[in-house]
Write a protein that holds these residues in place. Sequence first.
Motif, PDB file in Angstrom:
ATOM      1  N   GLN A  19       0.820  -1.128  -0.044  1.00  0.00           N
ATOM      2  CA  GLN A  19      -0.030   0.098  -0.057  1.00  0.00           C
ATOM      3  C   GLN A  19       0.932   1.340  -0.150  1.00  0.00           C
ATOM      4  OE1 GLN A  19      -3.071  -0.180   2.983  1.00  0.00           O
ATOM      5  NE2 GLN A  19      -4.229   0.963   1.665  1.00  0.00           N
ATOM      6  N   GLY A  20       0.533   2.099  -0.900  1.00  0.00           N
ATOM      7  CA  GLY A  20       1.189   3.510  -0.991  1.00  0.00           C
ATOM      8  C   GLY A  20       2.250   3.604  -1.891  1.00  0.00           C
ATOM      9  N   VAL A  21       2.763   2.516  -2.504  1.00  0.00           N
ATOM     10  CA  VAL A  21       3.975   2.543  -3.560  1.00  0.00           C
ATOM     11  C   VAL A  21       3.477   3.416  -4.682  1.00  0.00           C
ATOM     12  CG1 VAL A  21       5.154   0.348  -2.503  1.00  0.00           C
ATOM     13  CG2 VAL A  21       3.306   0.456  -4.534  1.00  0.00           C
ATOM     14  N   GLY A  22       2.180   3.180  -5.037  1.00  0.00           N
ATOM     15  CA  GLY A  22       1.746   4.160  -6.267  1.00  0.00           C
ATOM     16  C   GLY A  22       1.073   3.394  -7.427  1.00  0.00           C
ATOM     17  N   LYS A  23       0.478   2.287  -6.841  1.00  0.00           N
ATOM     18  CA  LYS A  23      -0.154   1.249  -7.888  1.00  0.00           C
ATOM     19  C   LYS A  23      -1.321   1.995  -8.606  1.00  0.00           C
ATOM     20  CE  LYS A  23      -1.114  -2.013  -4.817  1.00  0.00           C
ATOM     21  NZ  LYS A  23      -0.332  -1.102  -3.799  1.00  0.00           N
ATOM     22  N   SER A  24      -2.082   2.656  -7.845  1.00  0.00           N
ATOM     23  CA  SER A  24      -3.256   3.249  -8.369  1.00  0.00           C
ATOM     24  C   SER A  24      -2.763   4.492  -9.271  1.00  0.00           C
ATOM     25  CB  SER A  24      -4.408   3.785  -7.487  1.00  0.00           C
ATOM     26  OG  SER A  24      -4.959   2.814  -6.562  1.00  0.00           O
ATOM     27  N   SER A  25      -1.736   5.014  -8.759  1.00  0.00           N
ATOM     28  CA  SER A  25      -1.355   6.172  -9.420  1.00  0.00           C
ATOM     29  C   SER A  25      -0.709   5.931 -10.720  1.00  0.00           C
ATOM     30  CB  SER A  25      -0.160   6.888  -8.480  1.00  0.00           C
ATOM     31  OG  SER A  25      -0.911   7.397  -7.546  1.00  0.00           O
ATOM     32  N   LEU A  26      -0.040   4.794 -10.780  1.00  0.00           N
ATOM     33  CA  LEU A  26       0.674   4.236 -12.042  1.00  0.00           C
ATOM     34  C   LEU A  26      -0.518   3.786 -13.126  1.00  0.00           C
ATOM     35  CD1 LEU A  26       3.456   2.211 -10.658  1.00  0.00           C
ATOM     36  CD2 LEU A  26       3.767   4.135 -12.244  1.00  0.00           C
ATOM     37  N   HIS A  36      -2.560  12.583  -9.345  1.00  0.00           N
ATOM     38  CA  HIS A  36      -3.167  13.198  -8.027  1.00  0.00           C
ATOM     39  C   HIS A  36      -2.413  13.002  -6.913  1.00  0.00           C
ATOM     40  CE1 HIS A  36      -6.907  13.908 -10.730  1.00  0.00           C
ATOM     41  NE2 HIS A  36      -6.793  12.466 -10.901  1.00  0.00           N
ATOM     42  N   GLU A  37      -1.850  14.087  -6.308  1.00  0.00           N
ATOM     43  CA  GLU A  37      -1.039  14.099  -5.222  1.00  0.00           C
ATOM     44  C   GLU A  37      -1.568  13.702  -3.729  1.00  0.00           C
ATOM     45  OE1 GLU A  37       2.669  14.553  -4.173  1.00  0.00           O
ATOM     46  OE2 GLU A  37       2.194  16.297  -5.731  1.00  0.00           O
ATOM     47  N   HIS A  38      -3.002  13.808  -3.907  1.00  0.00           N
ATOM     48  CA  HIS A  38      -3.441  13.168  -2.453  1.00  0.00           C
ATOM     49  C   HIS A  38      -4.752  12.502  -2.594  1.00  0.00           C
ATOM     50  CE1 HIS A  38      -0.460  15.596  -0.322  1.00  0.00           C
ATOM     51  NE2 HIS A  38      -0.693  16.539  -0.883  1.00  0.00           N
ATOM     52  N   ALA A 125      10.362   7.480  -8.828  1.00  0.00           N
ATOM     53  CA  ALA A 125      11.899   7.798  -8.976  1.00  0.00           C
ATOM     54  C   ALA A 125      12.251   9.465  -8.935  1.00  0.00           C
ATOM     55  CB  ALA A 125      12.365   7.240 -10.509  1.00  0.00           C
ATOM     56  N   ASP A 126      11.143   9.957  -9.107  1.00  0.00           N
ATOM     57  CA  ASP A 126      11.523  11.513  -8.868  1.00  0.00           C
ATOM     58  C   ASP A 126      11.777  12.044  -7.429  1.00  0.00           C
ATOM     59  OD1 ASP A 126       8.519  12.344  -7.512  1.00  0.00           O
ATOM     60  OD2 ASP A 126       8.370  10.514  -8.304  1.00  0.00           O
ATOM     61  N   LEU A 127      11.777  10.999  -6.610  1.00  0.00           N
ATOM     62  CA  LEU A 127      12.157  11.373  -5.271  1.00  0.00           C
ATOM     63  C   LEU A 127      13.763  10.743  -4.933  1.00  0.00           C
ATOM     64  CD1 LEU A 127       8.892  10.788  -3.156  1.00  0.00           C
ATOM     65  CD2 LEU A 127       9.707  13.029  -4.229  1.00  0.00           C
ATOM     66  N   SER A 154       8.079   6.983 -12.578  1.00  0.00           N
ATOM     67  CA  SER A 154       7.468   7.907 -11.654  1.00  0.00           C
ATOM     68  C   SER A 154       6.113   8.119 -12.321  1.00  0.00           C
ATOM     69  CB  SER A 154       8.524   9.267 -11.737  1.00  0.00           C
ATOM     70  OG  SER A 154       7.488  10.295 -11.188  1.00  0.00           O
ATOM     71  N   ALA A 155       5.178   7.882 -11.537  1.00  0.00           N
ATOM     72  CA  ALA A 155       3.705   8.130 -11.672  1.00  0.00           C
ATOM     73  C   ALA A 155       3.540   9.640 -11.695  1.00  0.00           C
ATOM     74  CB  ALA A 155       2.743   7.426 -10.771  1.00  0.00           C
ATOM     75  N   LYS A 156       4.442  10.320 -10.932  1.00  0.00           N
ATOM     76  CA  LYS A 156       4.030  11.668 -10.768  1.00  0.00           C
ATOM     77  C   LYS A 156       4.558  12.561 -11.898  1.00  0.00           C
ATOM     78  CE  LYS A 156       5.136  15.862  -7.740  1.00  0.00           C
ATOM     79  NZ  LYS A 156       5.576  16.033  -6.431  1.00  0.00           N
TER      80      LYS A 156
END
Length: 176
Positions: A19-26, A36-38, A125-127, A154-156
């Motif tokens: 949880q929190g690694v960014g699956k939904s974001s990817l 979406h940041e938050h 990876a952006d961080l 990076s999903a971001k």
Amino acid sequence: SGGKPRSNRQVKLVLLGDQGVGKSSLALRFARGEFHEHHEATIGAAFLTQTVTVGQSNIKFDIWDTAGQERYHSLAPMYYRGAAAAVVVYDVNNTHSFSRALAWVKELRQQNASSVLIVLAGNKADLASDHRAVSVDEARAFAEDNGLIFAEVSAKTGMAVNEVFMTIAHKLVRRA
Ligand code: GDP
């Protein structure tokens, strides 16, 4: 007269990882080009689709996200059953998420006798310039030893996200 007729294929792709690694974001980045940041975990992109074209083939990805149900590990086989590809995600700034990803890879290999295509994706990876905790070399070595596709993404920023999905599409077309 035109060339070969197009073929249409629908493939199931699952996202696995802590949880929190960014699956939904990817999933959101690939399917809609958004970040979406938050966003709320519960809103998670439970099911998204995106179609890509490789040569004469249209590949429609049905993207399954665990949508916050990582805690209920017993549900996992339901998610990855019948999947053509699995993207196992970790956060390059979090060593625990990496060891969890390796455990997911092992489980997939054991459970899924059929040859599911597995991608190891190091997200956020952006961080990494300030917060990196997992080296590229370590992740790549594991991927090579286990026959996985590997990428840092990076999903971001969108870095390498489309490329990962296109690589999957190419491999699936070649394999068909
Ligand atoms: P999931 O639980 O694995 O589905 O993770 P989410 O997609 O919900 O992401 C968890 C948090 O990490 C959210 O606040 C996201 O905005 C953030 N996040 C996701 N991907 C990235 C990324 O590539 N870079 C950064 N900086 N943050 C990200």
